[in-house]
Design a protein around this motif. Structure first.
Motif, PDB file in Angstrom:
ATOM      1  N   GLN A   1      18.309   1.309  -6.964  1.00 32.96           N
ATOM      2  CA  GLN A   1      16.966   1.252  -6.400  1.00 32.96           C
ATOM      3  C   GLN A   1      15.938   1.055  -7.492  1.00 32.96           C
ATOM      4  N   SER A   2      14.779   0.497  -7.118  1.00 31.71           N
ATOM      5  CA  SER A   2      13.677   0.320  -8.059  1.00 31.71           C
ATOM      6  C   SER A   2      12.371   0.391  -7.294  1.00 31.71           C
ATOM      7  N   VAL A   3      11.299   0.686  -8.019  1.00 32.83           N
ATOM      8  CA  VAL A   3       9.969   0.805  -7.445  1.00 32.83           C
ATOM      9  C   VAL A   3       8.989   0.076  -8.346  1.00 32.83           C
ATOM     10  N   THR A   4       8.110  -0.707  -7.741  1.00 33.49           N
ATOM     11  CA  THR A   4       7.075  -1.428  -8.486  1.00 33.49           C
ATOM     12  C   THR A   4       5.704  -1.023  -7.970  1.00 33.49           C
ATOM     13  N   GLN A   5       4.857  -0.616  -8.894  1.00 29.32           N
ATOM     14  CA  GLN A   5       3.455  -0.364  -8.578  1.00 29.32           C
ATOM     15  C   GLN A   5       2.660  -1.424  -9.344  1.00 29.32           C
ATOM     16  N   PRO A   6       2.171  -2.446  -8.648  1.00 27.41           N
ATOM     17  CA  PRO A   6       1.601  -3.608  -9.350  1.00 27.41           C
ATOM     18  C   PRO A   6       0.311  -3.304 -10.112  1.00 27.41           C
ATOM     19  N   ASP A   7      -0.444  -2.316  -9.674  1.00 34.80           N
ATOM     20  CA  ASP A   7      -1.733  -2.016 -10.285  1.00 34.80           C
ATOM     21  C   ASP A   7      -1.585  -0.867 -11.272  1.00 34.80           C
ATOM     22  N   ILE A   8      -1.873  -1.136 -12.557  1.00 39.52           N
ATOM     23  CA  ILE A   8      -1.781  -0.085 -13.560  1.00 39.52           C
ATOM     24  C   ILE A   8      -3.003   0.817 -13.507  1.00 39.52           C
ATOM     25  N   HIS A   9      -4.185   0.193 -13.336  1.00 37.21           N
ATOM     26  CA  HIS A   9      -5.436   0.939 -13.241  1.00 37.21           C
ATOM     27  C   HIS A   9      -6.213   0.450 -12.025  1.00 37.21           C
ATOM     28  N   ILE A  10      -6.888   1.381 -11.373  1.00 35.19           N
ATOM     29  CA  ILE A  10      -7.829   1.051 -10.308  1.00 35.19           C
ATOM     30  C   ILE A  10      -9.060   1.912 -10.507  1.00 35.19           C
ATOM     31  N   THR A  11     -10.229   1.267 -10.428  1.00 38.70           N
ATOM     32  CA  THR A  11     -11.499   2.003 -10.486  1.00 38.70           C
ATOM     33  C   THR A  11     -12.170   1.874  -9.137  1.00 38.70           C
ATOM     34  N   VAL A  12     -12.605   2.993  -8.606  1.00 41.59           N
ATOM     35  CA  VAL A  12     -13.219   3.007  -7.280  1.00 41.59           C
ATOM     36  C   VAL A  12     -14.441   3.912  -7.323  1.00 41.59           C
ATOM     37  N   SER A  13     -15.442   3.589  -6.546  1.00 42.37           N
ATOM     38  CA  SER A  13     -16.642   4.414  -6.464  1.00 42.37           C
ATOM     39  C   SER A  13     -16.401   5.578  -5.522  1.00 42.37           C
ATOM     40  N   GLU A  14     -17.007   6.704  -5.848  1.00 43.69           N
ATOM     41  CA  GLU A  14     -16.880   7.869  -4.995  1.00 43.69           C
ATOM     42  C   GLU A  14     -17.400   7.532  -3.598  1.00 43.69           C
ATOM     43  N   GLY A  15     -16.626   7.910  -2.597  1.00 40.83           N
ATOM     44  CA  GLY A  15     -16.982   7.607  -1.213  1.00 40.83           C
ATOM     45  C   GLY A  15     -16.368   6.323  -0.685  1.00 40.83           C
ATOM     46  N   ALA A  16     -15.909   5.470  -1.569  1.00 40.08           N
ATOM     47  CA  ALA A  16     -15.266   4.221  -1.151  1.00 40.08           C
ATOM     48  C   ALA A  16     -13.817   4.478  -0.770  1.00 40.08           C
ATOM     49  N   SER A  17     -13.233   3.475  -0.117  1.00 41.19           N
ATOM     50  CA  SER A  17     -11.830   3.612   0.277  1.00 41.19           C
ATOM     51  C   SER A  17     -10.914   3.234  -0.884  1.00 41.19           C
ATOM     52  N   LEU A  18      -9.685   3.723  -0.799  1.00 41.26           N
ATOM     53  CA  LEU A  18      -8.704   3.499  -1.858  1.00 41.26           C
ATOM     54  C   LEU A  18      -7.391   3.051  -1.242  1.00 41.26           C
ATOM     55  N   GLU A  19      -6.752   2.039  -1.835  1.00 41.44           N
ATOM     56  CA  GLU A  19      -5.404   1.672  -1.433  1.00 41.44           C
ATOM     57  C   GLU A  19      -4.578   1.403  -2.672  1.00 41.44           C
ATOM     58  N   LEU A  20      -3.450   2.073  -2.780  1.00 45.82           N
ATOM     59  CA  LEU A  20      -2.533   1.896  -3.898  1.00 45.82           C
ATOM     60  C   LEU A  20      -1.252   1.253  -3.376  1.00 45.82           C
ATOM     61  N   ARG A  21      -0.806   0.218  -4.076  1.00 46.35           N
ATOM     62  CA  ARG A  21       0.341  -0.548  -3.605  1.00 46.35           C
ATOM     63  C   ARG A  21       1.654  -0.035  -4.206  1.00 46.35           C
ATOM     64  N   CYS A  22       2.695  -0.118  -3.389  1.00 48.68           N
ATOM     65  CA  CYS A  22       4.031   0.282  -3.821  1.00 48.68           C
ATOM     66  C   CYS A  22       5.047  -0.624  -3.130  1.00 48.68           C
ATOM     67  N   ASN A  23       5.892  -1.246  -3.909  1.00 46.73           N
ATOM     68  CA  ASN A  23       6.990  -2.047  -3.375  1.00 46.73           C
ATOM     69  C   ASN A  23       8.299  -1.478  -3.899  1.00 46.73           C
ATOM     70  N   TYR A  24       9.290  -1.407  -3.040  1.00 49.56           N
ATOM     71  CA  TYR A  24      10.554  -0.809  -3.434  1.00 49.56           C
ATOM     72  C   TYR A  24      11.692  -1.787  -3.202  1.00 49.56           C
ATOM     73  N   SER A  25      12.790  -1.513  -3.862  1.00 50.13           N
ATOM     74  CA  SER A  25      14.027  -2.253  -3.651  1.00 50.13           C
ATOM     75  C   SER A  25      15.141  -1.230  -3.487  1.00 50.13           C
ATOM     76  N   TYR A  26      15.790  -1.276  -2.313  1.00 48.08           N
ATOM     77  CA  TYR A  26      16.864  -0.322  -2.044  1.00 48.08           C
ATOM     78  C   TYR A  26      17.738  -0.878  -0.960  1.00 48.08           C
ATOM     79  N   GLY A  27      19.035  -0.757  -1.102  1.00 48.19           N
ATOM     80  CA  GLY A  27      19.966  -1.402  -0.192  1.00 48.19           C
ATOM     81  C   GLY A  27      20.128  -0.729   1.155  1.00 48.19           C
ATOM     82  N   ALA A  28      19.714   0.506   1.279  1.00 45.44           N
ATOM     83  CA  ALA A  28      19.892   1.238   2.541  1.00 45.44           C
ATOM     84  C   ALA A  28      18.517   1.691   3.031  1.00 45.44           C
ATOM     85  N   THR A  29      18.523   2.546   4.022  1.00 46.30           N
ATOM     86  CA  THR A  29      17.259   3.093   4.516  1.00 46.30           C
ATOM     87  C   THR A  29      16.594   3.902   3.413  1.00 46.30           C
ATOM     88  N   PRO A  30      15.380   3.551   3.049  1.00 43.19           N
ATOM     89  CA  PRO A  30      14.754   4.258   1.926  1.00 43.19           C
ATOM     90  C   PRO A  30      14.125   5.579   2.340  1.00 43.19           C
TER      91      PRO A  30
END
Lengths: 116, 115
Positions: A2-31
């Motif tokens: 299995q492996s995991v990729t988080q494409p964004d190393i840094h994210i800057t966001v203003s207080e009160g704004a929305s946040l989304e962090l990306r995660c992609n995985y690789s795994y042969g069975a149900t993760p």
């Protein structure tokens, strides 16, 4: 393996704004998927986890994540960020080993900076 | 409920010296993990114990790293001799058991600097 990729190393966001962090995985069975948060000098704290069922998972501190099998993704979201959310966030995939273990593989992390 | 305890919190040594880290898991937790977290990377599992037996040590550099959990409670991770690339934070975690539903609780870590 299995492996995991988080494409964004840094994210800057203003207080009160929305946040989304990306995660992609690789795994042969149900993760089994997790999001952890790490504040400076602290250990990791579990935000939420996905095992099965509803693909939208609610966690602590107002975070949620959505599992999308077709995209091999498990993105973390928060509608309104607080200054205390500044930290490093890690996505992880869990795999059973030898029917007796729960091995976590972590992504490289995304550091979140919150602007006042 | 007390969390996972680790000591020391910081350690600076010269290369080729030896060092040991100690971990006390949450009371009643049968499973104990040691992770290595290099700066800018996610944690990497080094070794996993179930009680005092090793479940997985496939990523432990056994020529220099060793770990034990003699009585199924506390654990010690040792590096001998240390190399510059061993500079990292060493995290200990514990869980009630080995299933996926059992959350891993992490300690604050030991930051090792090898000069």
């Amino acid at each position: 393996a299995q492996s995991v990729t988080q494409p964004d190393i840094h994210i800057t966001v203003s207080e009160g704004a929305s946040l989304e962090l990306r995660c992609n995985y690789s795994y042969g069975a149900t993760p089994y998927l997790f999001w952890y948060v790490q504040s400076p000098g602290q250990g990791l704290q579990l935000l939420l986890k996905y095992f099965s069922g509803d693909t939208l998972v609610q966690g602590i501190k107002g975070f949620e994540a959505e599992f999308k099998r077709s995209q091999s993704s498990f993105n973390l979201r928060k509608p309104s960020v607080h200054w205390s959310d500044a930290a490093e966030y890690f996505c992880a995939v869990g795999a059973m080993i030898k029917a007796a273990g729960n091995k976590l593989t972590f992504g490289g992390g995304t550091r979140v900076l919150v602007k006042p | 409920e007390a969390g996972v305890a680790q000591s020391p919190r910081y350690k600076i040594i010269e290369k080729r010296q030896s060092v040991a880290f100690w971990c006390n898991p949450i009371s009643g937790h049968a499973t104990l993990y040691w992770y290595q977290q290099i700066l800018g990377q996610g944690p990497k599992l080094l070794i996993q114990f179930q009680n005092n037996g090793v479940v997985d040590d496939s990523q432990l550099p056994k020529d220099r790293f060793s770990a034990e959990r003699l009585k199924g409670v506390d654990s010690t991770l040792k590096i001998q001799p240390a190399k510059l690339e061993d500079s990292a934070v060493y995290l200990c975690a514990s869980s009630f058991s080995t299933g996926h539903s059992y959350e891993q609780y992490f300690g604050p870590g030991t930051r090792l600097t090898v000069t």
